[in-house]
Each structure stands twice: as C-alpha cells, then as structure tokens.
Motif scaffolding. Structure first.
Motif, mmCIF file in Angstrom:
data_model
loop_
_atom_site.group_PDB
_atom_site.id
_atom_site.type_symbol
_atom_site.label_atom_id
_atom_site.label_comp_id
_atom_site.label_asym_id
_atom_site.label_seq_id
_atom_site.Cartn_x
_atom_site.Cartn_y
_atom_site.Cartn_z
ATOM 1 N N ALA A 61 29.989 -23.222 -7.228
ATOM 2 C CA ALA A 61 29.942 -23.195 -8.689
ATOM 3 C C ALA A 61 28.571 -22.763 -9.191
ATOM 4 O O ALA A 61 28.459 -22.021 -10.177
ATOM 5 C CB ALA A 61 30.296 -24.569 -9.251
ATOM 6 N N ALA A 62 27.526 -23.222 -8.519
ATOM 7 C CA ALA A 62 26.176 -22.955 -8.996
ATOM 8 C C ALA A 62 25.688 -21.562 -8.621
ATOM 9 O O ALA A 62 25.213 -20.808 -9.463
ATOM 10 C CB ALA A 62 25.215 -24.011 -8.439
ATOM 11 N N GLU A 63 25.774 -21.225 -7.342
ATOM 12 C CA GLU A 63 25.244 -19.961 -6.849
ATOM 13 C C GLU A 63 23.835 -19.715 -7.378
ATOM 14 O O GLU A 63 23.482 -18.632 -7.857
ATOM 15 C CB GLU A 63 26.175 -18.791 -7.217
ATOM 16 N N GLY A 64 23.007 -20.780 -7.319
ATOM 17 C CA GLY A 64 21.621 -20.651 -7.715
ATOM 18 C C GLY A 64 21.343 -20.831 -9.189
ATOM 19 O O GLY A 64 20.208 -20.649 -9.639
ATOM 20 N N ALA A 65 22.345 -21.218 -9.976
ATOM 21 C CA ALA A 65 22.167 -21.411 -11.416
ATOM 22 C C ALA A 65 22.835 -22.718 -11.840
ATOM 23 O O ALA A 65 23.664 -23.264 -11.107
ATOM 24 C CB ALA A 65 22.767 -20.236 -12.185
ATOM 25 N N PRO A 66 22.487 -23.252 -13.004
ATOM 26 C CA PRO A 66 23.106 -24.507 -13.445
ATOM 27 C C PRO A 66 24.625 -24.386 -13.552
ATOM 28 O O PRO A 66 25.157 -23.337 -13.911
ATOM 29 C CB PRO A 66 22.474 -24.743 -14.826
ATOM 30 N N ALA A 67 25.297 -25.478 -13.239
ATOM 31 C CA ALA A 67 26.759 -25.538 -13.341
ATOM 32 C C ALA A 67 27.148 -26.910 -13.875
ATOM 33 O O ALA A 67 26.494 -27.909 -13.588
ATOM 34 C CB ALA A 67 27.405 -25.306 -11.980
ATOM 35 N N GLY A 68 28.224 -26.954 -14.661
ATOM 36 C CA GLY A 68 28.725 -28.214 -15.174
ATOM 37 C C GLY A 68 29.725 -28.847 -14.223
ATOM 38 O O GLY A 68 30.220 -28.202 -13.290
ATOM 39 N N ALA A 69 30.028 -30.123 -14.468
ATOM 40 C CA ALA A 69 30.971 -30.834 -13.600
ATOM 41 C C ALA A 69 32.332 -30.160 -13.585
ATOM 42 O O ALA A 69 33.002 -30.115 -12.544
ATOM 43 C CB ALA A 69 31.088 -32.289 -14.062
ATOM 44 N N HIS A 70 32.762 -29.611 -14.726
ATOM 45 C CA HIS A 70 34.073 -28.946 -14.759
ATOM 46 C C HIS A 70 34.052 -27.694 -13.878
ATOM 47 O O HIS A 70 35.076 -27.333 -13.289
ATOM 48 C CB HIS A 70 34.455 -28.589 -16.190
ATOM 49 N N ASP A 71 32.881 -27.035 -13.777
ATOM 50 C CA ASP A 71 32.774 -25.876 -12.888
ATOM 51 C C ASP A 71 32.957 -26.301 -11.432
ATOM 52 O O ASP A 71 33.582 -25.592 -10.640
ATOM 53 C CB ASP A 71 31.410 -25.200 -13.044
ATOM 54 N N VAL A 72 32.392 -27.455 -11.093
ATOM 55 C CA VAL A 72 32.522 -27.969 -9.723
ATOM 56 C C VAL A 72 33.987 -28.251 -9.405
ATOM 57 O O VAL A 72 34.497 -27.868 -8.344
ATOM 58 C CB VAL A 72 31.664 -29.236 -9.536
ATOM 59 N N ALA A 73 34.677 -28.907 -10.335
ATOM 60 C CA ALA A 73 36.100 -29.196 -10.119
ATOM 61 C C ALA A 73 36.894 -27.910 -9.922
ATOM 62 O O ALA A 73 37.771 -27.828 -9.041
ATOM 63 C CB ALA A 73 36.656 -29.989 -11.300
ATOM 64 N N ASP A 74 36.575 -26.897 -10.692
ATOM 65 C CA ASP A 74 37.312 -25.632 -10.595
ATOM 66 C C ASP A 74 37.112 -24.948 -9.249
ATOM 67 O O ASP A 74 37.956 -24.141 -8.834
ATOM 68 C CB ASP A 74 36.877 -24.681 -11.712
ATOM 69 N N ARG A 75 35.997 -25.232 -8.566
ATOM 70 C CA ARG A 75 35.724 -24.555 -7.309
ATOM 71 C C ARG A 75 36.151 -25.359 -6.079
ATOM 72 O O ARG A 75 35.942 -24.920 -4.949
ATOM 73 C CB ARG A 75 34.230 -24.222 -7.196
ATOM 74 N N ILE A 76 36.756 -26.527 -6.280
ATOM 75 C CA ILE A 76 37.244 -27.299 -5.127
ATOM 76 C C ILE A 76 38.272 -26.507 -4.322
ATOM 77 O O ILE A 76 38.207 -26.494 -3.078
ATOM 78 C CB ILE A 76 37.807 -28.669 -5.575
ATOM 79 N N PRO A 77 39.227 -25.814 -4.945
ATOM 80 C CA PRO A 77 40.154 -25.011 -4.128
ATOM 81 C C PRO A 77 39.443 -23.956 -3.283
ATOM 82 O O PRO A 77 39.850 -23.692 -2.146
ATOM 83 C CB PRO A 77 41.073 -24.373 -5.180
ATOM 84 N N SER A 78 38.375 -23.363 -3.804
ATOM 85 C CA SER A 78 37.616 -22.384 -3.017
ATOM 86 C C SER A 78 36.983 -23.050 -1.803
ATOM 87 O O SER A 78 36.978 -22.479 -0.700
ATOM 88 C CB SER A 78 36.518 -21.741 -3.881
ATOM 89 N N ALA A 79 36.437 -24.253 -2.007
ATOM 90 C CA ALA A 79 35.850 -24.988 -0.885
ATOM 91 C C ALA A 79 36.917 -25.345 0.146
ATOM 92 O O ALA A 79 36.697 -25.231 1.359
ATOM 93 C CB ALA A 79 35.168 -26.254 -1.402
ATOM 94 N N TRP A 80 38.072 -25.772 -0.330
ATOM 95 C CA TRP A 80 39.198 -26.129 0.554
ATOM 96 C C TRP A 80 39.593 -24.923 1.407
ATOM 97 O O TRP A 80 39.735 -25.023 2.622
ATOM 98 C CB TRP A 80 40.364 -26.581 -0.324
ATOM 99 N N ARG A 81 39.744 -23.758 0.762
ATOM 100 C CA ARG A 81 40.126 -22.549 1.503
ATOM 101 C C ARG A 81 39.033 -22.134 2.486
ATOM 102 O O ARG A 81 39.321 -21.695 3.595
ATOM 103 C CB ARG A 81 40.417 -21.405 0.517
ATOM 104 N N ASP A 82 37.784 -22.283 2.089
ATOM 105 C CA ASP A 82 36.671 -21.930 2.974
ATOM 106 C C ASP A 82 36.698 -22.780 4.245
ATOM 107 O O ASP A 82 36.494 -22.271 5.357
ATOM 108 C CB ASP A 82 35.348 -22.135 2.233
ATOM 109 N N VAL A 83 36.963 -24.062 4.078
ATOM 110 C CA VAL A 83 37.045 -24.961 5.240
ATOM 111 C C VAL A 83 38.228 -24.593 6.128
ATOM 112 O O VAL A 83 38.113 -24.558 7.357
ATOM 113 C CB VAL A 83 37.149 -26.418 4.760
ATOM 114 N N ARG A 84 39.366 -24.319 5.530
ATOM 115 C CA ARG A 84 40.558 -23.995 6.306
ATOM 116 C C ARG A 84 40.397 -22.684 7.071
ATOM 117 O O ARG A 84 40.962 -22.514 8.160
ATOM 118 C CB ARG A 84 41.783 -23.894 5.384
#
Length: 476
Positions: A452-475
């Motif tokens: 979500a951050a990629e080196g810049a500020p991010a809000g909590a809602h941005d973090v929630a939105d990127r959980i599927p990306s993290a899940w896919r990255d792990v898989r």
C-alpha cells in the motif's frame, strides 16, 4: 522458516561439534564464511583498508582469522586489540603471517576514520550489560566513520537471548552469524542494529524446538485457509465483529474491512456503527441484538473503537468460541474473565497497552519485548500478539515465540491495528489456531502495508485493500 536459538543451546551444539572435529576447525569454518561476506561487501578486496575490533572471546578469533584471509588477498588489515593479553593467539599469529598489523585501542581513531570496512569482533553472544567505556568510545568513532560495518555473530552491545540494548552498541550494515540465528537478531531493538543478516552454516546440530521462529512465504502459504469445492459461506467460517461506537465508527468499518479479506466466509457485525459498516460493506451481516443473539459465529473480535462498552466485551468473553481482544477491549476486559476462558483468546496490544496491562512503563516493554510478550501470555493464559516494528506472538503454553518483520514504518497510522484485528479474527473463524492466526495475520498485514505504501504514506483503508495482493504474493 527462520529458527533462532539461545546462547546456551548454541554453545552446547558447538561443544558437541568441536568434540568431533580437529582442533580449531570450527573457528576456521566461521572465519571462512566471515571473510567471504566481507569480500562480497567490499566488492574489491585488493587495496581496501580493513580494521578489526578484537575482543577476548571467540568472536575476536573469528575476526582475526578472517582478517588474515583478507590480508592474503591484498587488503591492508589492522587489528585493534581491546585486551591484548587475552587476544586469540592463533588468530593473531595468522594475521601477522598474512601481513596484517596490530594497533593499540588508544590510537585506533585515525585507522577507523580512514577504513573502508570495520569488522566488529568486540563481544560475543554471551555479552550482557552493555559495553565497557573503552569499547563504547570505539563504537562512537565507528559511527562517525564512513566505513561499512560487519558484526561477527552479533553486534557488540546487544544481548543475544533477549534483543535488549543497554547503552552503546554497534550498528552494523551486515551481521554474519554462525550456525543459527540468535533471538536478538530478529527482535527489536537489537534487530535494527544488525543490518542485513547472513547465516553461515557451520554444521551445528540443533534441537527441533527453537526458542524463536520467523515464518516465511512458504510457511504462511501452508497455513492459509483454502475453500474446498463443496464449501459455502458458513462452512468457511463466520467471524463476529463487536466493535465501534458513536465516537469511533471508523474502527468498526476498518475491522470489518480486515475481516472480509481474511478467509472467513461471512462477517457479522454487532454495534452502534452498523449504518457506517453497511454503507461501506453491504455484504456484512448486521445485528442489533447483541453478541449472544447475533447468530452463530466461529470467532469474535471485540474492542476496536469500543469506548467504554464493557458490557459487550464481557458478553463476547463469555462465549465459547475463540475471541480476539484489541484496543479498548484490552482495557475493559477483566483479567479473571480472560484467564477463565476455555476457548482460545488472542490479545493484540501495542507496547503502550502491554505496559498498562503489566503495570510497567512503556519503555520497559519496548526495551525487553520478548520478556513482555511471554509474561503477558503467562499472566492472561492467552495467546498474545505484541505489535511493533517486530511483531511477536507468544502462547501461554510456552514454546517458540513467533516473530514477524514484514511490515513498514508507514503502518504506524490510525486504524491499521483495527484492520489487523479483523484479519486475524477472520483467520481464527476459518479454523486456524490462535498462534497461527496471529502469525499469519501479522505477516499478511505487514506485506499489505508495504504494497500500500510503496515508500509513501498510506491509510488503514489502503492497507486493507492490499491484503488480497499480499495473499496472492504468498501463494505464488
């Protein structure tokens, strides 16, 4: 999985191995790995200026033998002996034969300020209580230099078993550790002194049960819930969220956001923020009848944004399913009610909340995170996830503490913990044990924060939105 072992376990394994090897062979293995790592960091060894800070222990011997190898490749190597009468005799002789020189600690400043590389062999893994004044002065000079710093096994001034830092300590660019990771290399505040950690296999045989372990992608992938062909939303698990208040409706929204992306098939919400939750997530099952009458769930999350609603927290704790306690829930929960539970409880405090629960200063928790998370787990008979730059997860039953460092400083933002709570609660509802749910949630949440951050500020809602990306990255 990265496994870390304490000092006594490592020493016992070293003694057992040395008994089977020719004298000095184990130190030569370590020195060879150390020299190779130094050469990689330097890039060009010939003509480089290397300073060894040499204490009286085996770490000093490792540094001297590694320095001899670098000197034979054309580096100008100077050894600064903090206790000349106790320096490793064999290593010192090898360095001199290779063309290295020995300097006194009192005249080391010029050499350190001109060095390309400093090798920290002052104190070994048994060091405790901080550095002596002379060593501390050298460390300060190293800090002012432009040299790259390589620590031998562990940065001097940090404690191997606890990760505590008492006073001055070396800040390394690279730590070359031998045989296994040590807890202090994975847990802050010591971890931030270690820089990049390179493990050199020297043949140690270690117990199956580690004292600390860090999950990696493959470990998390094995734990992630995957629906079967015949699954429906209820078989996948339902997580209940009892959170939010008129003052803090956003906490409920963010907890639900994390829960919807955490593997459970459905999310039930109970609380005064139902209108805000439905507006953002219409798939949420909403009830106004309280936790006990909201419908069947496989796990509850309570506390985020709860304000002073102690009755709801108590009602959730009285349930017979796993419960995650966060934020206001940690303050409102009765200790005896938590201890009396037979179903799993996962508590997720940050350092300030942990300090309040233990009745100590926040600085005490931040300085001794391993001790704090273990004590909390024992006192509350619960699984405890201590949030921070390195998140720790400890079970009341003991065993290896899990450590996670996938996050980013940008995760220090309002609402980020609410997302983590919903995510972990969803994993609990899908059937993961409390320790696994906390560990996997911390791992995914940290990755999502990075994405979500990629080196810049991010809000909590941005973090929630990127959980599927993290899940896919792990898989993957």
């Amino acid at each position: 999985m990265r496994s870390a072992y304490g000092v006594e376990t490592v020493r016992a394994a070293e003694r057992a191995l040395m008994a089977r090897l020719p004298e000095g062979a184990l130190m030569q293995r370590a020195a060879a790995g150390l020299a190779a790592a130094c050469a990689d960091l330097l890039g060009r060894v010939y003509g480089s200026r290397v300073v060894l800070l040499v204490g009286s222990g085996d770490n000093g011997g490792d540094a001297l033998y590694a320095g001899a190898r670098l000197a034979r490749r054309g580096a100008g190597v100077t050894a600064v002996l903090l206790t000349p009468e106790r320096a490793h005799a064999g290593g010192l002789a090898a360095l001199r034969r290779a063309g290295g020189v020995v300097g006194a600690a009192g005249s080391a400043e010029e050499a350190l300020l001109r060095a390309d590389l400093v090798v920290d062999g002052i104190v070994g893994i048994g060091g405790k209580g901080g550095l002596r004044p002379e060593a501390a002065r050298l460390v300060e000079t190293v800090r002012r230099s432009r040299a790259a710093v390589v620590a031998v096994d562990l940065p001097s001034g940090v404690e191997a078993d606890t990760g505590e830092v008492r006073g001055a300590a070396v800040r390394a660019d690279l730590t070359v550790t031998f045989g296994t990771y040590k807890p202090g290399l994975l847990v802050d505040p010591a971890r931030e002194h270690a820089g990049v950690v390179r493990l050199v296999d020297i043949g140690l045989e270690l117990p199956a049960e580690a004292e600390l372990e860090a999950l990696q992608h493959a470990d998390v992938a094995r734990l992630l819930p995957v629906p079967a062909a015949e699954s429906d939303k209820y078989r996948r698990g339902v997580v209940g969220i009892a959170a939010g208040s008129a003052r803090y409706p956003g906490a409920a929204v963010l907890a639900v956001a994390g829960a919807l992306r955490g593997g459970a098939g459905a999310v039930r919400y109970v609380g005064p923020a139902a209108e805000a939750v439905i507006a953002r997530f219409p798939e949420t099952l909403v009830s106004d009848r309280g936790p006990a009458k909201a419908g069947r769930v496989q796990a509850w999350v309570t506390g985020p944004g709860a304000g002073d609603d102690a009755a709801t927290v108590a009602e959730v704790l009285a349930s017979e399913v796993p419960v995650l306690l966060d934020a206001d829930g940690l303050r409102l929960a009765e200790r005896d009610a938590v201890r009396a539970r037979t179903a799993p409880t996962l508590m997720t405090p940050h350092a300030g909340e942990a300090a309040a629960l233990l009745g100590v200063a926040r600085e005490e928790v931040e300085g001794a995170r391993l001790a704090a998370v273990r004590e909390l787990a024992a006192v509350y008979r619960a699984t405890v996830l201590l949030k921070g730059s390195t998140t720790l997860v400890a079970d009341a039953a003991g065993g290896a503490v899990r450590v996670n460092a996938t996050g980013t400083g940008w995760l220090a933002t309002a609402g980020s913990g609410d997302v983590l709570s919903g995510l972990a609660g969803s994993l609990l509802a899908s059937g993961l044990a409390a320790r696994d749910a906390g560990s996997v949630a911390a791992y995914l949440h940290g990755l999502a924060g990075r994405f979500a951050a990629e080196g810049a500020p991010a809000g909590a809602h941005d973090v929630a939105d990127r959980i599927p990306s993290a899940w896919r990255d792990v898989r993957r």
